[in-house]
Write a protein that holds these residues in place. Structure first.
Motif, PDB file in Angstrom:
ATOM      1  N   ARG A   1       3.911   7.498  16.937  1.00 31.66           N
ATOM      2  CA  ARG A   1       2.584   8.093  16.804  1.00 31.66           C
ATOM      3  C   ARG A   1       1.641   7.311  15.896  1.00 31.66           C
ATOM      4  N   SER A   2       1.901   6.006  15.724  1.00 31.80           N
ATOM      5  CA  SER A   2       1.024   5.185  14.891  1.00 31.80           C
ATOM      6  C   SER A   2       1.078   3.733  15.371  1.00 31.80           C
ATOM      7  N   ILE A   3       0.494   2.849  14.579  1.00 36.62           N
ATOM      8  CA  ILE A   3       0.453   1.431  14.932  1.00 36.62           C
ATOM      9  C   ILE A   3       1.736   0.737  14.479  1.00 36.62           C
ATOM     10  N   PRO A   4       2.111  -0.326  15.158  1.00 38.96           N
ATOM     11  CA  PRO A   4       3.298  -1.085  14.761  1.00 38.96           C
ATOM     12  C   PRO A   4       3.110  -1.720  13.379  1.00 38.96           C
ATOM     13  N   GLY A   5       4.199  -1.795  12.633  1.00 36.27           N
ATOM     14  CA  GLY A   5       4.161  -2.394  11.305  1.00 36.27           C
ATOM     15  C   GLY A   5       3.665  -3.825  11.314  1.00 36.27           C
ATOM     16  N   VAL A   6       4.019  -4.595  12.343  1.00 39.09           N
ATOM     17  CA  VAL A   6       3.606  -5.997  12.405  1.00 39.09           C
ATOM     18  C   VAL A   6       2.087  -6.120  12.507  1.00 39.09           C
ATOM     19  N   LEU A   7       1.439  -5.187  13.186  1.00 44.30           N
ATOM     20  CA  LEU A   7      -0.018  -5.208  13.294  1.00 44.30           C
ATOM     21  C   LEU A   7      -0.660  -4.813  11.964  1.00 44.30           C
ATOM     22  N   LYS A   8      -0.134  -3.770  11.320  1.00 46.21           N
ATOM     23  CA  LYS A   8      -0.660  -3.356  10.013  1.00 46.21           C
ATOM     24  C   LYS A   8      -0.498  -4.479   9.004  1.00 46.21           C
ATOM     25  N   ASN A   9       0.628  -5.173   9.024  1.00 40.23           N
ATOM     26  CA  ASN A   9       0.853  -6.292   8.112  1.00 40.23           C
ATOM     27  C   ASN A   9      -0.178  -7.397   8.335  1.00 40.23           C
ATOM     28  N   ALA A  10      -0.494  -7.680   9.596  1.00 36.78           N
ATOM     29  CA  ALA A  10      -1.510  -8.709   9.898  1.00 36.78           C
ATOM     30  C   ALA A  10      -2.870  -8.291   9.345  1.00 36.78           C
ATOM     31  N   LEU A  11      -3.200  -7.013   9.458  1.00 37.46           N
ATOM     32  CA  LEU A  11      -4.464  -6.520   8.914  1.00 37.46           C
ATOM     33  C   LEU A  11      -4.486  -6.650   7.391  1.00 37.46           C
ATOM     34  N   ASP A  12      -3.358  -6.331   6.763  1.00 39.41           N
ATOM     35  CA  ASP A  12      -3.283  -6.455   5.308  1.00 39.41           C
ATOM     36  C   ASP A  12      -3.435  -7.913   4.874  1.00 39.41           C
ATOM     37  N   LEU A  13      -2.754  -8.818   5.535  1.00 37.28           N
ATOM     38  CA  LEU A  13      -2.847 -10.241   5.186  1.00 37.28           C
ATOM     39  C   LEU A  13      -4.244 -10.797   5.426  1.00 37.28           C
ATOM     40  N   GLY A  14      -4.879 -10.385   6.517  1.00 41.13           N
ATOM     41  CA  GLY A  14      -6.210 -10.899   6.833  1.00 41.13           C
ATOM     42  C   GLY A  14      -7.311 -10.341   5.950  1.00 41.13           C
ATOM     43  N   SER A  15      -7.033  -9.262   5.255  1.00 41.66           N
ATOM     44  CA  SER A  15      -8.055  -8.646   4.406  1.00 41.66           C
ATOM     45  C   SER A  15      -7.845  -8.921   2.920  1.00 41.66           C
ATOM     46  N   ARG A  16      -6.866  -9.690   2.603  1.00 37.26           N
ATOM     47  CA  ARG A  16      -6.524  -9.991   1.214  1.00 37.26           C
ATOM     48  C   ARG A  16      -6.594 -11.480   0.955  1.00 37.26           C
ATOM     49  N   PRO A  17      -6.581 -11.962  -0.268  1.00 39.08           N
ATOM     50  CA  PRO A  17      -6.668 -11.209  -1.511  1.00 39.08           C
ATOM     51  C   PRO A  17      -7.986 -10.454  -1.609  1.00 39.08           C
ATOM     52  N   TRP A  18      -8.032  -9.500  -2.537  1.00 46.56           N
ATOM     53  CA  TRP A  18      -9.210  -8.670  -2.712  1.00 46.56           C
ATOM     54  C   TRP A  18     -10.447  -9.555  -2.775  1.00 46.56           C
ATOM     55  N   GLY A  19     -11.492  -9.135  -2.041  1.00 51.93           N
ATOM     56  CA  GLY A  19     -12.746  -9.876  -2.027  1.00 51.93           C
ATOM     57  C   GLY A  19     -12.823 -10.948  -0.964  1.00 51.93           C
ATOM     58  N   THR A  20     -11.755 -11.108  -0.176  1.00 49.47           N
ATOM     59  CA  THR A  20     -11.756 -12.134   0.881  1.00 49.47           C
ATOM     60  C   THR A  20     -11.380 -11.541   2.237  1.00 49.47           C
ATOM     61  N   ASN A  21     -11.928 -10.386   2.542  1.00 47.27           N
ATOM     62  CA  ASN A  21     -11.638  -9.701   3.796  1.00 47.27           C
ATOM     63  C   ASN A  21     -12.217 -10.487   4.968  1.00 47.27           C
ATOM     64  N   SER A  22     -11.363 -11.139   5.739  1.00 37.42           N
ATOM     65  CA  SER A  22     -11.801 -11.964   6.877  1.00 37.42           C
ATOM     66  C   SER A  22     -12.344 -11.134   8.037  1.00 37.42           C
ATOM     67  N   PHE A  23     -12.031  -9.856   8.084  1.00 38.20           N
ATOM     68  CA  PHE A  23     -12.449  -8.989   9.186  1.00 38.20           C
ATOM     69  C   PHE A  23     -13.861  -8.427   9.030  1.00 38.20           C
TER      70      PHE A  23
END
Length: 186
Positions: free
Chosen positions: A81-103
């Motif tokens: 009932r949610s998103i796959p962990g691998v996708l959430k991890n990609a979102l976390d990596l692409g939005s970090r470090p703080w202040g460098t959100n690529s999305f």
């Protein structure tokens, strides 16, 4: 207008993924000046704030893929009932470090497929919540929840066997591309 580059995040790592097939179908239905490029997420390390000062090469590659894209497309299955962990991890990596959100500020779309009756609806809602926080500007309609009752609905190359499904997906692609163009011209 120049070619529009869409970074595609496929939330399933399975080789015979129905979501990978859906992504290919959408790419085939797009105009020639819109290119869909899958983003590799299968080799990403689990996000850990300890490496924010020395980001891993895979994380840098992911961020560059997002930053060089004009738009984003997220194609997700539904796991528990949610998103796959691998996708959430990609979102976390692409939005970090703080202040460098690529999305941030990128136009995006969310679609998905499942063998279940809800066709990834709950996963897409969770994903939309995360993407809203990441400042991705999302296309709201049409929503695309594809139920794969028949394994031949979309083949491995992305050819759609059902005329109604193809027409529906074409409608999504037309709306998505027009929306991305309007966002990029704004």
């Amino acid at each position: 207008m120049d070619t529009i580059k869409v970074a595609v995040f496929i939330g399933s790592l399975r080789k015979a993924s129905i979501n990978r097939r859906l992504a290919r179908a959408v790419a085939q239905l797009a105009p020639d000046d819109v290119v869909f490029e899958p983003v590799r997420i299968d080799d990403l390390p689990l996000y850990d704030q300890d490496f924010d000062g020395d980001y891993p090469a895979q994380g840098k590659r992911l961020k560059q893929a997002v930053e060089s894209a004009d738009a984003l497309l997220f194609v997700t299955p539904e796991y528990n009932r949610s998103i796959p962990g691998v996708l959430k991890n990609a979102l976390d990596l692409g939005s970090r470090p703080w202040g460098t959100n690529s999305f941030a500020g990128k136009p995006g779309g969310v679609i998905g497929a499942s063998i279940g009756a809800t066709g990834s609806a709950l996963a897409q809602q969770h994903l939309r919540n995360v993407l809203a926080y990441l400042d991705v500007v999302l296309l709201a309609q049409p929503e695309v929840y594809v139920q794969f009752k028949d394994d031949t609905l979309i083949d491995a190359e992305g050819h759609v066997s059902n005329e109604g499904t193809q027409k529906f997906l074409q409608g999504f692609v037309d709306r998505y591309v027009a929306w991305v163009r309007s966002h990029l011209q704004a």
